[in-house]
Scaffold this motif. Structure first.
Motif, PDB file in Angstrom:
ATOM      1  N   GLY A  18       9.471  28.931  12.314  1.00  0.00           N
ATOM      2  CA  GLY A  18       8.964  28.461  13.599  1.00  0.00           C
ATOM      3  C   GLY A  18       7.455  28.511  13.649  1.00  0.00           C
ATOM      4  O   GLY A  18       6.856  29.588  13.565  1.00  0.00           O
ATOM      5  N   GLY A  19       6.822  27.339  13.791  1.00  0.00           N
ATOM      6  CA  GLY A  19       5.364  27.261  13.783  1.00  0.00           C
ATOM      7  C   GLY A  19       4.775  26.867  15.112  1.00  0.00           C
ATOM      8  O   GLY A  19       3.725  26.222  15.153  1.00  0.00           O
ATOM      9  N   GLY A  20       5.441  27.262  16.215  1.00  0.00           N
ATOM     10  CA  GLY A  20       4.857  27.033  17.538  1.00  0.00           C
ATOM     11  C   GLY A  20       3.681  27.964  17.783  1.00  0.00           C
ATOM     12  O   GLY A  20       3.079  28.510  16.858  1.00  0.00           O
ATOM     13  N   LEU A  21       3.362  28.175  19.055  1.00  0.00           N
ATOM     14  CA  LEU A  21       2.177  28.957  19.381  1.00  0.00           C
ATOM     15  C   LEU A  21       2.245  30.374  18.820  1.00  0.00           C
ATOM     16  O   LEU A  21       1.274  30.891  18.271  1.00  0.00           O
ATOM     17  N   ALA A  37       2.396  35.083   3.219  1.00  0.00           N
ATOM     18  CA  ALA A  37       3.486  34.645   4.093  1.00  0.00           C
ATOM     19  C   ALA A  37       3.746  33.169   3.881  1.00  0.00           C
ATOM     20  O   ALA A  37       2.899  32.429   3.356  1.00  0.00           O
ATOM     21  N   THR A  38       4.946  32.740   4.278  1.00  0.00           N
ATOM     22  CA  THR A  38       5.310  31.325   4.298  1.00  0.00           C
ATOM     23  C   THR A  38       5.721  30.965   5.714  1.00  0.00           C
ATOM     24  O   THR A  38       6.506  31.685   6.342  1.00  0.00           O
ATOM     25  N   LEU A  39       5.190  29.869   6.218  1.00  0.00           N
ATOM     26  CA  LEU A  39       5.484  29.387   7.568  1.00  0.00           C
ATOM     27  C   LEU A  39       6.284  28.105   7.466  1.00  0.00           C
ATOM     28  O   LEU A  39       5.830  27.134   6.854  1.00  0.00           O
ATOM     29  N   VAL A  40       7.488  28.097   8.074  1.00  0.00           N
ATOM     30  CA  VAL A  40       8.373  26.934   8.042  1.00  0.00           C
ATOM     31  C   VAL A  40       8.450  26.354   9.445  1.00  0.00           C
ATOM     32  O   VAL A  40       8.792  27.057  10.403  1.00  0.00           O
ATOM     33  N   GLU A  41       8.139  25.067   9.582  1.00  0.00           N
ATOM     34  CA  GLU A  41       8.120  24.428  10.896  1.00  0.00           C
ATOM     35  C   GLU A  41       8.781  23.054  10.820  1.00  0.00           C
ATOM     36  O   GLU A  41       8.526  22.286   9.892  1.00  0.00           O
ATOM     37  N   THR A  42       9.642  22.762  11.806  1.00  0.00           N
ATOM     38  CA  THR A  42      10.364  21.488  11.797  1.00  0.00           C
ATOM     39  C   THR A  42       9.465  20.298  12.100  1.00  0.00           C
ATOM     40  O   THR A  42       9.768  19.177  11.695  1.00  0.00           O
ATOM     41  N   ALA A  43       8.364  20.525  12.840  1.00  0.00           N
ATOM     42  CA  ALA A  43       7.470  19.430  13.196  1.00  0.00           C
ATOM     43  C   ALA A  43       6.393  19.250  12.140  1.00  0.00           C
ATOM     44  O   ALA A  43       6.025  20.191  11.426  1.00  0.00           O
ATOM     45  N   ALA A  44       5.874  18.039  12.055  1.00  0.00           N
ATOM     46  CA  ALA A  44       4.738  17.780  11.168  1.00  0.00           C
ATOM     47  C   ALA A  44       3.534  18.573  11.646  1.00  0.00           C
ATOM     48  O   ALA A  44       3.420  18.886  12.841  1.00  0.00           O
ATOM     49  N   PRO A  45       2.603  18.927  10.753  1.00  0.00           N
ATOM     50  CA  PRO A  45       1.446  19.746  11.131  1.00  0.00           C
ATOM     51  C   PRO A  45       0.384  18.952  11.886  1.00  0.00           C
ATOM     52  O   PRO A  45      -0.755  18.815  11.451  1.00  0.00           O
ATOM     53  N   LEU A 168      11.069  40.216   4.473  1.00  0.00           N
ATOM     54  CA  LEU A 168      11.051  40.258   5.933  1.00  0.00           C
ATOM     55  C   LEU A 168      11.155  38.842   6.481  1.00  0.00           C
ATOM     56  O   LEU A 168      10.285  38.007   6.229  1.00  0.00           O
ATOM     57  N   LEU A 169      12.217  38.602   7.223  1.00  0.00           N
ATOM     58  CA  LEU A 169      12.455  37.315   7.881  1.00  0.00           C
ATOM     59  C   LEU A 169      12.040  37.436   9.340  1.00  0.00           C
ATOM     60  O   LEU A 169      12.473  38.357  10.041  1.00  0.00           O
ATOM     61  N   VAL A 170      11.213  36.506   9.817  1.00  0.00           N
ATOM     62  CA  VAL A 170      10.752  36.517  11.203  1.00  0.00           C
ATOM     63  C   VAL A 170      11.262  35.265  11.907  1.00  0.00           C
ATOM     64  O   VAL A 170      10.968  34.139  11.487  1.00  0.00           O
ATOM     65  N   GLY A 171      12.025  35.464  12.976  1.00  0.00           N
ATOM     66  CA  GLY A 171      12.475  34.357  13.812  1.00  0.00           C
ATOM     67  C   GLY A 171      11.477  34.111  14.923  1.00  0.00           C
ATOM     68  O   GLY A 171      11.377  34.900  15.870  1.00  0.00           O
ATOM     69  N   ALA A 172      10.702  33.034  14.800  1.00  0.00           N
ATOM     70  CA  ALA A 172       9.764  32.614  15.849  1.00  0.00           C
ATOM     71  C   ALA A 172      10.134  31.202  16.281  1.00  0.00           C
ATOM     72  O   ALA A 172       9.271  30.387  16.602  1.00  0.00           O
ATOM     73  N   ASP A 173      11.441  30.924  16.241  1.00  0.00           N
ATOM     74  CA  ASP A 173      11.930  29.556  16.405  1.00  0.00           C
ATOM     75  C   ASP A 173      12.455  29.251  17.797  1.00  0.00           C
ATOM     76  O   ASP A 173      13.331  28.420  17.972  1.00  0.00           O
TER      77      ASP A 173
END
Length: 409
Positions: A18-21, A37-45, A168-173
């Protein structure tokens, strides 16, 4: 899509979904602390592709701006921000009110107003400066498998599929978090049966860097100061009235807002495009699971009354980054339990405040009116209550991350 039959596997360090705010802020904070870290986001950057970089006008608490300054985001955002130097809180038809002034509490501003889209642009610029961060966007979390020392995530993108191992898995989705569901963490839900309309307007009188929040039977209404004498309007209506309000022309919508807000800033005019948001409360039953943690709206989605959502989520992110930076194992069970315990007072206090305010301040019960007015007067005139209200309003609650305590330059 060309999907490899045997996805490659690599170790990502911390994996943020999740790459929101909040997710973007966490990624930046980890990078600033020297953590891979790796940031995974469904939307284009891009700012126009990210749903959370929208038309809302965010009221950023002073602690939040301190934190954004500490991780290098604020320098990209400050030009579009408007300081909040006064806050006025009242209840329609009742005599009590509470006022908080920055000068009285020895600060230049209680917080700042910033459009969410401009904060999103600032985050993207700061992400471009990160050196230890891998960004996968657009990409989707397609599956999770527990490992002895963490998680294996399958990530799908236009380039195919890959497997990433993480300690470590972080849910920011977000509110409907896939990570939360996959971890088996339940969530308590409450539908307020309200819809929020946000837009910009121009008041007849200068806002003088004052924010207004006014409670009423139909829900809260707020005005936030913006640049060029504009204001951000936040108008809450009952869910069943939302379609009718959305269909109003500009003149009728302004009439409704004027009736709800009053005439303290004179006549309102020139409304911008309106955007509706359904309001609900979603609270995860736990913040952590084995080698996994939830932050931001995935952990708690609160009523926007008092503008606490992103402020609370950023404190999640900065606290987690601070604790991970000092640990040999970012996913260790004792670290995650200490994180959850440290966040509990702030999280529970903020959720209780936002829920309690909307339940009590907006109830159409005449017998409550004198009590509500007396409570507001006490907050206005009793110094210890005033100081506590100001401190909490500026985002200093519980055991805050050190980053938010740093002084602004």
């Amino acid at each position: 899509m060309n999907v490899p039959t045997s996805p490659a596997t690599n170790d990502s360090g911390v994996l943020i979904i999740g790459g929101g705010l909040v997710g973007a802020s966490l990624a930046i904070a980890l990078d600033a602390a020297g953590i891979a870290a790796t940031l995974v986001e469904t939307a284009a950057p891009r700012a126009d592709a990210q749903p959370s970089y929208d038309e809302r006008n965010l009221a950023l608490a002073r602690a939040t701006v301190n934190g954004l300054e500490a991780i290098g985001v604020w320098r990209h955002a400050r030009a579009g921000a408007t300081p909040i130097r006064h806050i006025h809180v009242s209840r329609a038809g009742e005599f009590g009110s509470a006022r908080i002034d920055a000068d009285k509490h020895g600060v230049d501003a209680l917080g700042w107003t910033l459009p969410a889209r401009e904060l999103g642009v600032a985050l993207l610029r700061r992400l471009d400066e990160c050196t230890r961060l891998t960004r996968l966007a657009p990409a989707t979390l397609a599956g999770l498998e527990p490992l002895a020392g963490g998680w294996r995530a399958r990530i799908d993108s236009a380039d195919g599929s890959r497997c990433i191992d993480t300690p470590l898995l972080v849910g920011a989705d977000g509110t409907e978090s896939f990570v939360r569901a996959r971890l088996g963490i339940e969530a308590e839900r409450h539908d307020y049966r309200q819809t929020l309309f946000v837009c910009t307007i121009t008041p007849e009188r200068d806002h003088a860097n004052r924010a207004w929040e006014r409670f009423a039977d139909g829900g809260p209404i707020a005005l936030l100061p913006l640049a060029e004498r504009r204001c951000g309007l936040v108008l809450t209506v009952a869910a069943e009235a939302a379609d009718g309000v959305a269909a109003l022309d500009d003149a009728a919508f302004i009439e409704l807002a004027q009736r709800r807000l009053g005439w303290r800033l004179g006549r309102l005019s020139r409304p911008g495009k309106r955007h509706p948001y359904a309001i609900r409360r979603v609270a995860a039953s736990a913040l952590v699971a084995p080698r996994a943690v939830l932050v931001g709206n995935a952990a708690q989605t609160v009523h926007p009354i008092g503008a606490q959502g992103f402020n609370l989520g950023l404190r999640d992110a900065l606290t987690l980054a601070e604790m991970v930076a000092g640990a040999a194992d970012p996913g260790a069970a004792d670290l995650l339990q200490r994180y959850a315990a440290r966040r509990a007072p702030d999280r529970e206090g903020t959720m209780a405040m936002s829920h309690g305010l909307v339940q009590l301040a907006c109830l159409p019960q005449p017998l409550l009116a004198p009590l509500r007015s007396l409570a507001l007067l006490a907050c206005d005139r009793v110094p210890p209550l005033q100081r506590a209200l100001a401190r909490r309003g500026m985002g200093f609650r519980g055991d805050p991350p050190l980053a938010v305590l740093e002084r602004l330059p």
